[in-house]
Design an enzyme around this catalytic site. Sequence first.
Site: not given
Ligand code: G3H
Ligand code: ZN
Length: 274
Positions: A86-87, A200
């Site tokens: 992720d990211h 997200h």
């Molecule tokens: O990629 C991870 C998420 O977008 C997490 O988002 O921390 O706001 O639940 P959040």
């Molecule tokens: Zn995210």
Amino acid sequence: MTVAAPAASAAAVIRAARAGGYALAAFNAVNLETAQAVVRAAEAQSAPVILQFSQNAARHGGLANLAALGRSLKAEASVPVLLHFDHAEDEAVALQALKLGFDGVMLEGDNPVTLRRLADAAHDAGGYFEAEYEVVVKGERSGERHDDPAQLAQFIQSSHCDLLAVDLGSAHKQESKNARLDFGRLERLADLTSLPLVLHGASSVPLDELARAAMLGVAKVNLATDLTAAFTRAVQRALDAGARDPRQYLGAGRGAMGARAEEYIRALGGAGQA
Ligand code: G3H
Ligand code: ZN
């Protein structure tokens, strides 16, 4: 002698969610107990799930270590577990994640050449690629939205992406559920593409709105802050009650995070879909 059917590809599991009008919860983990909470919640709900580690988490625990943890939990799970990076902030680390067995990766940024190169690498590895069509902000809204259908088609065609992260009104890292989703926009986007849409910043969104979004084309819902908060509150309670052994207070965190994760899995319609 029954021969087990070959496991569906990771992309196929996510496409099935889009077609079935439900969503896979994609929970961020940072260590053993948070990763176990994710998998145990999915098993308890007989649901497919996405276990995701961010590049930030890799800086904390080491990418190879988290990959090994994810592969091990995935291998012994009784439900489909998709391992997602992720990211990712840079292409090289995302490529390393694919080499280490991640099923899919998301790369921040919109450089079409880089996105396509990484998407092709993911496909060559039998995996999938999530592109960030629009950035979901942290805190105050200033995210730019692209409403031009031709621009959307061009982005999908040029990036070779399998999943599309879009901005529907959520915000990252919010402890309270004050966001309200733009369902009109979601319906327009879902009409324009059959690709699974990714939300997200879902901690900022009420569960009933997440449930509705899952029925309208969102097939991957990213969640971190609210689960981490549940974990940390339980650890605090255990410490306040005198726990001093990490197995006690981290175990308490795991249980509380798992219970919260099960609520999200049910709300997104994933329960019983494994
Ligand atoms: O990629 C991870 C998420 O977008 C997490 O988002 O921390 O706001 O639940 P959040
Ligand atoms: Zn995210």
